[in-house]
Motif scaffolding. Structure first.
Motif, PDB file in Angstrom:
ATOM      1  N   SER A  74       0.847  -1.154   0.136  1.00 23.82           N
ATOM      2  CA  SER A  74      -0.013   0.005  -0.018  1.00 23.82           C
ATOM      3  C   SER A  74       0.800   1.317   0.124  1.00 23.82           C
ATOM      4  CB  SER A  74      -0.967  -0.130   1.299  1.00 23.82           C
ATOM      5  OG  SER A  74      -1.942   1.197   1.213  1.00 23.82           O
ATOM      6  N   LYS A  75       0.330   2.063  -0.806  1.00 20.70           N
ATOM      7  CA  LYS A  75       0.858   3.557  -0.681  1.00 20.70           C
ATOM      8  C   LYS A  75       0.132   4.613  -0.326  1.00 20.70           C
ATOM      9  CE  LYS A  75       3.977   2.494  -4.725  1.00 20.70           C
ATOM     10  NZ  LYS A  75       4.194   2.963  -6.176  1.00 20.70           N
ATOM     11  N   ARG A  76      -1.141   4.201   0.074  1.00 21.55           N
ATOM     12  CA  ARG A  76      -2.222   5.147   0.556  1.00 21.55           C
ATOM     13  C   ARG A  76      -1.771   5.965   1.662  1.00 21.55           C
ATOM     14  NH1 ARG A  76      -7.363   3.474  -2.083  1.00 21.55           N
ATOM     15  NH2 ARG A  76      -8.456   4.890  -0.602  1.00 21.55           N
ATOM     16  N   THR A  77      -2.492   7.119   1.818  1.00 22.42           N
ATOM     17  CA  THR A  77      -2.237   8.132   2.848  1.00 22.42           C
ATOM     18  C   THR A  77      -3.587   8.578   3.640  1.00 22.42           C
ATOM     19  OG1 THR A  77      -2.065   9.865   1.474  1.00 22.42           O
ATOM     20  CG2 THR A  77       0.200   8.960   1.964  1.00 22.42           C
ATOM     21  N   ASP A  78      -4.680   7.856   3.162  1.00 20.71           N
ATOM     22  CA  ASP A  78      -5.905   8.287   3.606  1.00 20.71           C
ATOM     23  C   ASP A  78      -6.263   7.669   4.886  1.00 20.71           C
ATOM     24  OD1 ASP A  78      -6.301   5.705   2.752  1.00 20.71           O
ATOM     25  OD2 ASP A  78      -7.510   6.235   1.070  1.00 20.71           O
ATOM     26  N   HIS A  79      -7.381   7.634   5.434  1.00 23.04           N
ATOM     27  CA  HIS A  79      -7.722   7.182   6.820  1.00 23.04           C
ATOM     28  C   HIS A  79      -7.757   5.534   6.689  1.00 23.04           C
ATOM     29  CE1 HIS A  79      -9.434   7.695  10.623  1.00 23.04           C
ATOM     30  NE2 HIS A  79     -10.500   6.830  10.289  1.00 23.04           N
ATOM     31  N   TYR A  80      -7.914   4.721   5.612  1.00 20.70           N
ATOM     32  CA  TYR A  80      -7.880   3.471   6.048  1.00 20.70           C
ATOM     33  C   TYR A  80      -6.553   3.006   4.839  1.00 20.70           C
ATOM     34  CZ  TYR A  80     -11.954   3.420   8.755  1.00 20.70           C
ATOM     35  OH  TYR A  80     -12.691   4.016   9.731  1.00 20.70           O
TER      36      TYR A  80
ATOM     37  N   THR B 253      -5.262  -7.000  -1.562  1.00 18.73           N
ATOM     38  CA  THR B 253      -4.834  -6.909  -3.231  1.00 18.73           C
ATOM     39  C   THR B 253      -6.121  -6.904  -3.988  1.00 18.73           C
ATOM     40  OG1 THR B 253      -4.230  -9.379  -3.370  1.00 18.73           O
ATOM     41  CG2 THR B 253      -2.613  -7.862  -2.352  1.00 18.73           C
ATOM     42  N   ILE B 254      -5.964  -6.302  -4.956  1.00 20.70           N
ATOM     43  CA  ILE B 254      -7.224  -6.501  -5.746  1.00 20.70           C
ATOM     44  C   ILE B 254      -7.628  -7.914  -6.549  1.00 20.70           C
ATOM     45  CG2 ILE B 254      -8.194  -5.858  -8.253  1.00 20.70           C
ATOM     46  CD1 ILE B 254      -6.199  -3.278  -7.984  1.00 20.70           C
ATOM     47  N   LYS B 255      -6.803  -8.684  -6.885  1.00 19.00           N
ATOM     48  CA  LYS B 255      -7.006 -10.167  -7.247  1.00 19.00           C
ATOM     49  C   LYS B 255      -7.146 -11.130  -6.021  1.00 19.00           C
ATOM     50  CE  LYS B 255      -4.446  -9.609 -11.716  1.00 19.00           C
ATOM     51  NZ  LYS B 255      -3.456 -10.260 -12.717  1.00 19.00           N
ATOM     52  N   GLY B 256      -6.594 -10.841  -5.019  1.00 16.54           N
ATOM     53  CA  GLY B 256      -6.471 -11.607  -3.977  1.00 16.54           C
ATOM     54  C   GLY B 256      -8.020 -11.673  -3.389  1.00 16.54           C
ATOM     55  N   ASP B 257      -8.269 -10.354  -2.998  1.00 14.28           N
ATOM     56  CA  ASP B 257      -9.930 -10.338  -2.396  1.00 14.28           C
ATOM     57  C   ASP B 257     -10.939 -10.683  -3.175  1.00 14.28           C
ATOM     58  OD1 ASP B 257      -7.829  -8.900  -0.546  1.00 14.28           O
ATOM     59  OD2 ASP B 257      -9.175  -7.087  -0.429  1.00 14.28           O
ATOM     60  N   LEU B 258     -10.746 -10.065  -4.607  1.00 10.29           N
ATOM     61  CA  LEU B 258     -11.873 -10.304  -5.487  1.00 10.29           C
ATOM     62  C   LEU B 258     -12.043 -12.090  -5.801  1.00 10.29           C
ATOM     63  CD1 LEU B 258     -14.078  -9.081  -6.955  1.00 10.29           C
ATOM     64  CD2 LEU B 258     -12.540  -8.767  -8.936  1.00 10.29           C
TER      65      LEU B 258
ATOM     66  N   ALA C 271      -8.684  -3.939   2.556  1.00 10.38           N
ATOM     67  CA  ALA C 271      -9.270  -5.262   2.306  1.00 10.38           C
ATOM     68  C   ALA C 271     -10.694  -5.443   2.273  1.00 10.38           C
ATOM     69  CB  ALA C 271      -8.434  -6.086   3.398  1.00 10.38           C
ATOM     70  N   LEU C 272     -11.018  -6.059   1.349  1.00 11.94           N
ATOM     71  CA  LEU C 272     -12.540  -6.187   1.222  1.00 11.94           C
ATOM     72  C   LEU C 272     -13.143  -5.192   0.622  1.00 11.94           C
ATOM     73  CD1 LEU C 272     -12.938  -9.009   2.475  1.00 11.94           C
ATOM     74  CD2 LEU C 272     -14.943  -8.173   4.050  1.00 11.94           C
ATOM     75  N   ASP C 273     -12.554  -4.084   0.143  1.00  9.92           N
ATOM     76  CA  ASP C 273     -12.978  -3.279  -0.795  1.00  9.92           C
ATOM     77  C   ASP C 273     -13.044  -3.684  -2.303  1.00  9.92           C
ATOM     78  OD1 ASP C 273     -13.685  -1.028  -2.312  1.00  9.92           O
ATOM     79  OD2 ASP C 273     -12.306   0.406  -1.441  1.00  9.92           O
ATOM     80  N   PHE C 274     -14.040  -4.100  -2.766  1.00  8.25           N
ATOM     81  CA  PHE C 274     -13.876  -4.561  -4.098  1.00  8.25           C
ATOM     82  C   PHE C 274     -13.906  -3.537  -5.395  1.00  8.25           C
ATOM     83  CE2 PHE C 274     -16.236  -7.928  -1.491  1.00  8.25           C
ATOM     84  CZ  PHE C 274     -15.021  -8.983  -1.387  1.00  8.25           C
ATOM     85  N   LYS C 275     -14.027  -2.447  -4.738  1.00  8.74           N
ATOM     86  CA  LYS C 275     -14.088  -1.382  -6.005  1.00  8.74           C
ATOM     87  C   LYS C 275     -12.508  -0.644  -5.875  1.00  8.74           C
ATOM     88  CE  LYS C 275     -18.927  -0.265  -5.245  1.00  8.74           C
ATOM     89  NZ  LYS C 275     -19.877   0.776  -4.787  1.00  8.74           N
ATOM     90  N   LYS C 276     -11.809  -1.041  -5.320  1.00 10.84           N
ATOM     91  CA  LYS C 276     -10.335  -0.587  -5.115  1.00 10.84           C
ATOM     92  C   LYS C 276      -9.724  -0.462  -6.499  1.00 10.84           C
ATOM     93  CE  LYS C 276      -7.904  -4.085  -2.635  1.00 10.84           C
ATOM     94  NZ  LYS C 276      -9.376  -4.813  -2.213  1.00 10.84           N
ATOM     95  N   THR C 277      -8.694   0.130  -6.794  1.00 13.74           N
ATOM     96  CA  THR C 277      -7.879   0.195  -8.174  1.00 13.74           C
ATOM     97  C   THR C 277      -6.819   0.080  -7.735  1.00 13.74           C
ATOM     98  OG1 THR C 277      -8.137   2.721  -8.092  1.00 13.74           O
ATOM     99  CG2 THR C 277      -9.845   1.793  -9.233  1.00 13.74           C
ATOM    100  N   GLU C 278      -6.015  -0.235  -6.670  1.00  6.35           N
ATOM    101  CA  GLU C 278      -4.818  -0.422  -6.252  1.00  6.35           C
ATOM    102  C   GLU C 278      -4.728  -1.309  -5.256  1.00  6.35           C
ATOM    103  OE1 GLU C 278      -2.843   2.875  -4.527  1.00  6.35           O
ATOM    104  OE2 GLU C 278      -4.634   3.995  -4.018  1.00  6.35           O
ATOM    105  N   ASN C 279      -3.425  -2.136  -5.354  1.00  4.50           N
ATOM    106  CA  ASN C 279      -3.228  -2.960  -4.177  1.00  4.50           C
ATOM    107  C   ASN C 279      -2.757  -2.117  -2.982  1.00  4.50           C
ATOM    108  OD1 ASN C 279      -3.486  -5.360  -5.664  1.00  4.50           O
ATOM    109  ND2 ASN C 279      -1.646  -5.030  -6.706  1.00  4.50           N
ATOM    110  N   THR C 280      -3.238  -2.704  -1.765  1.00  2.25           N
ATOM    111  CA  THR C 280      -3.191  -2.154  -0.616  1.00  2.25           C
ATOM    112  C   THR C 280      -2.733  -2.907   0.662  1.00  2.25           C
ATOM    113  OG1 THR C 280      -5.527  -2.448   0.300  1.00  2.25           O
ATOM    114  CG2 THR C 280      -5.232  -0.333  -1.097  1.00  2.25           C
ATOM    115  N   MET C 281      -2.033  -3.832   0.407  1.00  3.99           N
ATOM    116  CA  MET C 281      -1.646  -4.938   1.463  1.00  3.99           C
ATOM    117  C   MET C 281      -0.433  -3.971   2.142  1.00  3.99           C
ATOM    118  SD  MET C 281       0.278  -8.477   1.387  1.00  3.99           S
ATOM    119  CE  MET C 281       2.161  -8.130   1.737  1.00  3.99           C
ATOM    120  N   VAL C 282      -0.645  -4.246   3.594  1.00  8.23           N
ATOM    121  CA  VAL C 282       0.253  -3.777   4.751  1.00  8.23           C
ATOM    122  C   VAL C 282       0.757  -4.786   5.733  1.00  8.23           C
ATOM    123  CG1 VAL C 282       0.525  -2.278   6.567  1.00  8.23           C
ATOM    124  CG2 VAL C 282      -0.878  -1.553   4.667  1.00  8.23           C
ATOM    125  N   LEU C 283       2.036  -4.936   5.744  1.00  3.24           N
ATOM    126  CA  LEU C 283       2.559  -5.985   6.755  1.00  3.24           C
ATOM    127  C   LEU C 283       2.549  -5.507   8.285  1.00  3.24           C
ATOM    128  CD1 LEU C 283       5.989  -7.044   5.383  1.00  3.24           C
ATOM    129  CD2 LEU C 283       4.000  -8.389   5.146  1.00  3.24           C
TER     130      LEU C 283
END
Length: 384
Positions: A203-209, A295-300, A213-225
């Motif tokens: 994930s490179k996101r800087t927003d609130h979440y 991730t996009i593919k993993g969740d979907l 995970a489980l957001d099937f509308k996301k357009t980028e991968n968002t895994m965090v360790l």
């Protein structure tokens, strides 16, 4: 599934806390536990255990001269194993079995020793025994002073649930009445995070979440360790003090077209969930704790597998990775902990940024999923 297996205790540490009370309190709010860590001069998203728990781990390290050279993944396992058997009122003389795994093992120590080798062209004395994966269960057995069978393994991100499968198999075989199972992971190191970035899933996101995970509308991968460990005490049959019972198990491996991906409809999950259900009507499953790495593919793909198996009625779907990140080999038993807590408190824990379905009036059956690189899926069905 030959016999019902009781879960009689769970010991865990993660960014949620170190006791079931702390963990449940953390689950009840809509705040995530993802922060940042400086890695090679950059601030990167991670989910860390608290400073209080780190102090406990340091005290553990200093409590025995032999423990000073152990990796955090081993110390996390010892710490949570002590708590689990304390809750279950087990004694080392019971000679219970131990199966603890880790996807990465002694990551930090391995990186440290390798750096030293490159600089000095010589390996340090303890570099081999302290970085082997067998370290985890053998050191836990030593610490708990038990002489039952001990097994360590890595089956990537489904490691902890595979540990549970092994424990159940040993109990059902009649070779053991009790088994301590789980996973431990301390992956917040520069090389490990760099590997995930190289896969373009971090994930490179800087927003609130940051992890969606489980957001099937996301357009980028968002895994965090994330780091953590969770140990589960298993006992044969239904025990009066059981937190929950295991009534179904399933597993599957699918042929891969790519090193890291599973099929678009997660055929391995379809098979593992179907096996775990057995003769139980899919409509009787109230909640599924999904693997959902963010991730996009993993969740979907997992969601599509659920649609195939639960075509008449989709259970309440949830995950904890938006809150604690992906803890690799420990994630399966941390998912089990969430499932058990929801069963105990009869409360569904949703995901705040999605439209959660109406929760069931009563939670009786919860299915827990895990899968890892290699397409190896595990599904565990819990009930009360």
């Amino acid at each position: 599934m030959q016999n019902i297996i009781s879960i009689t205790a769970i010991g865990s540490i993660s960014s949620l806390g170190k006791s079931s009370t702390e963990v449940w309190k953390s689950y009840l709010n809509n705040s995530h536990h993802i922060t940042t860590k400086e890695v090679l001069g950059k601030e990167l998203l991670v989910s860390k255990i608290s400073d209080e728990v780190k102090q406990d781990i340091e005290q553990l390290r200093l409590s025995d001269s032999k423990y000073k050279s152990l990796d955090n993944s081993v110390l996390y396992a010892i710490y949570t194993s002590r708590e689990a058997i304390k809750q279950a009122n087990w004694d080392g003389s019971d000679n219970f079995g131990i199966n603890i795994g880790s996807s990465r093992g002694a990551t930090e120590l391995f990186e440290t020793y390798y750096d030293s080798f490159i600089k000095n062209n010589k390996a340090e004395t303890l570099s081999s025994p302290t970085t082997t994966l067998g370290n985890i269960s053998s050191w836990v057995a030593h610490d708990l002073q038990t002489q039952g069978p001990e097994i360590s393994h890595s089956i990537t991100c489904s490691t902890a649930l595979h540990s549970m499968l092994n424990g159940i198999a040993w109990i059902n075989s009649g070779m053991c009445d009790k088994f301590l199972v789980g996973g431990s992971e301390a992956p917040l190191t520069a090389f490990t995070i760099a590997q995930m970035q190289a896969l373009k899933i971090y994930s490179k996101r800087t927003d609130h979440y940051p992890c969606r995970a489980l957001d099937f509308k996301k357009t980028e991968n968002t895994m965090v360790l994330g780091e953590g460990a969770a140990m589960v005490c298993l006992e044969k049959g239904w025990q009066d003090h059981a937190l929950a019972s295991i009534v179904g198990i399933g597993y599957a491996t699918e042929l891969l077209k790519h090193n890291i991906s599973i099929s678009s409809d997660a055929q391995c999950f379809q098979r593992s969930m179907k096996m775990a259900l057995g003769d139980i009507n899919p409509d009787e499953v109230d909640v599924i704790v999904m693997h959902a790495p963010g991730t996009i593919k993993g969740d979907l793909s997992e969601f599509k597998a659920i649609e195939k198996i639960f075509c008449n009625k989709t259970p309440f779907l949830t995950t904890n990775k938006w809150k604690i990140g992906h803890t690799f080999g420990a994630s399966g038993t941390l998912n089990i902990e969430l499932a058990v807590l929801m069963l105990q408190h009869q409360t569904c824990i949703g995901v705040p940024y999605i439209d959660n379905p109406k929760p069931p009036k009563k939670i009786k059956n919860v299915l827990v999923n895990a899968v890892g690189f290699g397409g190896n899926a595990v599904s565990i069905l819990l009930s009360i």
